[in-house]
Scaffold this active site. Structure first.
Site, mmCIF file in Angstrom:
data_model
loop_
_atom_site.group_PDB
_atom_site.id
_atom_site.type_symbol
_atom_site.label_atom_id
_atom_site.label_comp_id
_atom_site.label_asym_id
_atom_site.label_seq_id
_atom_site.Cartn_x
_atom_site.Cartn_y
_atom_site.Cartn_z
ATOM 1 N N LYS A 1 115.393 -4.917 50.022
ATOM 2 C CA LYS A 1 115.583 -6.253 49.448
ATOM 3 C C LYS A 1 114.547 -6.420 48.340
ATOM 4 C CE LYS A 1 117.462 -9.705 50.813
ATOM 5 N NZ LYS A 1 118.639 -10.440 50.259
ATOM 6 N N TYR B 1 108.375 -2.815 62.421
ATOM 7 C CA TYR B 1 108.285 -2.442 63.838
ATOM 8 C C TYR B 1 106.841 -2.188 64.264
ATOM 9 C CZ TYR B 1 113.190 -1.914 65.225
ATOM 10 O OH TYR B 1 114.483 -2.136 65.579
ATOM 11 N N ASP C 1 121.672 -6.750 52.238
ATOM 12 C CA ASP C 1 122.786 -7.638 52.611
ATOM 13 C C ASP C 1 124.086 -7.140 51.989
ATOM 14 O OD1 ASP C 1 121.694 -8.270 50.119
ATOM 15 O OD2 ASP C 1 122.100 -10.419 50.292
ATOM 16 N N ASP D 1 123.828 0.122 63.465
ATOM 17 C CA ASP D 1 124.746 -0.445 64.461
ATOM 18 C C ASP D 1 126.076 -0.804 63.808
ATOM 19 O OD1 ASP D 1 123.016 -0.277 66.629
ATOM 20 O OD2 ASP D 1 123.424 -2.320 67.303
ATOM 21 N N ASP E 1 117.962 -0.230 61.515
ATOM 22 C CA ASP E 1 118.398 -0.605 62.861
ATOM 23 C C ASP E 1 119.703 -1.394 62.774
ATOM 24 O OD1 ASP E 1 118.120 -0.952 65.705
ATOM 25 O OD2 ASP E 1 117.425 -2.993 65.321
HETATM 26 C C1 IPM Z 1 117.689 1.630 68.360
HETATM 27 C C2 IPM Z 1 117.341 0.563 69.352
HETATM 28 C C3 IPM Z 1 115.824 0.465 69.442
HETATM 29 C C4 IPM Z 1 115.322 -0.008 68.107
HETATM 30 C C5 IPM Z 1 115.291 -0.391 70.587
HETATM 31 C C6 IPM Z 1 115.814 0.079 71.922
HETATM 32 C C7 IPM Z 1 113.792 -0.462 70.595
HETATM 33 O O1 IPM Z 1 117.932 -0.640 68.985
HETATM 34 O O2 IPM Z 1 117.287 2.791 68.591
HETATM 35 O O3 IPM Z 1 118.359 1.324 67.387
HETATM 36 O O4 IPM Z 1 115.291 -1.222 67.815
HETATM 37 O O5 IPM Z 1 114.951 0.840 67.303
HETATM 38 MG MG MG Z 2 119.246 -0.489 67.315
#
Ligand code: IPM
Ligand code: MG
Length: 370
Positions: A194, A143, A227, A255, A251
């Site tokens: 990884k 990032y 993975d 999710d 990230d």
């Molecule tokens: C998260 C989001 C952020 C990230 C974005 C909004 C920059 O996806 O907080 O997971 O990628 O970290």
């Molecule tokens: Mg995210």
């Protein structure tokens, strides 16, 4: 609890302001009923700030965030800013806050609330009772790594590139957070990278191994490729207690873990920095869900993730576990009454607006506090 807690609310875009309004009601309840005193101020971030100032975060707001005891963040982004240059995009507001506040440890719990077990897309017996914590490194890795950019080679080839890079101290400090958390939970950590293909992944694994041997041998540590971790999360998620990983894998995996619960609208997060000499650590709390522009302004958003982000603040910034428990109990009560916002609606339940869900939590708080 007498000292004033300075909280900066950055509601942001989309559903951010709507859900934050409900959190403020919960804060007011606490202030009135539990002798908690808050000094709440607000500021613009993301697209809202871009519209007013041409930047997603002003230096003044950043200074306010650095001075606050804790920041409560809503959400940023929306399709109207899709064509804005990258440095001015709404997302840069949160990325800059994370970096400048040095919030290196991002705690993302994935918890299945019993009344919502059927909301998961996975079978109930796979997710029932799920309670895992992802600790995502938040201020390093690809990032922020340099070099990054788009250039043209001498032969005319155009290319885009980013850099995955982790220094030893960055790995150590985030893994310490994970090990310490694990000790207060199930005492197990999965470290995810990884190492089979990436130099930085192999380095991560070696550093975690050394730290574990030196200071955390009492905690069970397993290494897992990213993975495989994604696969294991949907196959048998209850094998995990604490997962620690870098920024990009965190990230993606968070999710994935969030969706296991079937209710993104329920999940809070905390982003923590190092403790200073006085024991105070910079901290920002935000719901995992995004700005949801498609439902913004309609009173449909689920305020519970934002309310639960506030309870994480009570726990991690203000050492007020009792108050956090009280509010989490009230959230459970609201769900047990059968109230559901659209994102978690189930057959036979009662539809609730953002505000009605806030009402239910406040009502439950009144009842619990007697
Ligand atoms: C998260 C989001 C952020 C990230 C974005 C909004 C920059 O996806 O907080 O997971 O990628 O970290
Ligand atoms: Mg995210």
């Amino acid at each position: 609890m007498t000292s004033n807690k300075r909280i900066l609310i950055l509601a942001g875009d989309g559903i951010g302001p709507e859900v934050m309004a409900q959190v403020e009601r919960v804060m007011e309840w606490l202030a009135a009923r539990r002798a908690f005193s808050f000094e709440v101020s607000g500021g613009l971030v993301g697209g809202a700030c871009y519209e007013a100032h041409g930047t997603p975060l002003t230096d003044e707001t950043l200074a306010d965030a650095l001075a606050a005891d804790a920041v409560l963040f809503g959400a940023v982004g929306g399709p109207q800013w899709d064509d804005v240059a990258r440095h001015a995009r709404p997302e840069m507001g949160i990325l800059r806050l994370r970096k400048e506040m040095d919030l290196y440890a991002n705690l993302r719990p994935a918890l299945v609330f019993d009344p919502l077990v059927a909301a998961s897309t996975l079978k109930e017996d796979v997710v029932r009772g799920l309670d895992l914590m992802i600790v995502r490194e938040l201020t390093g890795g690809i990032y922020f790594g340099e070099p990054r950019g788009v250039d043209t080679l001498a032969d005319g080839t155009r290319r885009g590139f980013d850099t995955e890079v982790y220094s030893a101290f960055e790995i150590e400090r985030v893994c310490r957070v994970a090990f310490e958390l694990a000790r207060r939970r199930g005492n197990r950590v999965h470290s995810v990278e990884k190492a089979n293909v990436m130099e930085s992944g192999k380095f991560w694994r070696d550093e975690v191994t050394a730290l574990h041997a030196a200071d955390y041998a009492d905690v069970e540590l397993q290494h897992m490729y990213a993975d495989n971790c994604a696969m294991q999360l949907v196959r048998q998620p209850r094998q995990f207690d604490v997962i620690v990983t870098g920024n990009l894998f965190g990230d993606l995996l968070s999710d994935c873990a969030a969706m296991l619960t079937g209710s993104l609208g329920m999940l809070p997060s905390a982003s923590l920095g190092a403790s200073d000499a006085g024991g105070r650590r910079k901290a920002l709390y935000e719901p995992v869900h995004g700005s949801a522009p498609d439902i913004a302004g309609q009173g449909l958003a689920n305020p519970l993730a934002a309310i639960l982000s506030f309870t994480m603040m009570l726990r991690y910034s203000f050492d007020a576990a009792d108050d956090a428990d009280l509010i989490e109990g009230a959230v459970q009560d609201a769900l047990a009454q059968g109230l559901r916002t659209a994102d978690i609606m189930q057959d036979g339940m009662t539809g609730a607006s953002t505000e009605a869900m806030g009402d239910a939590v406040l009502g439950a708080l009144d009842r619990r506090a007697g």
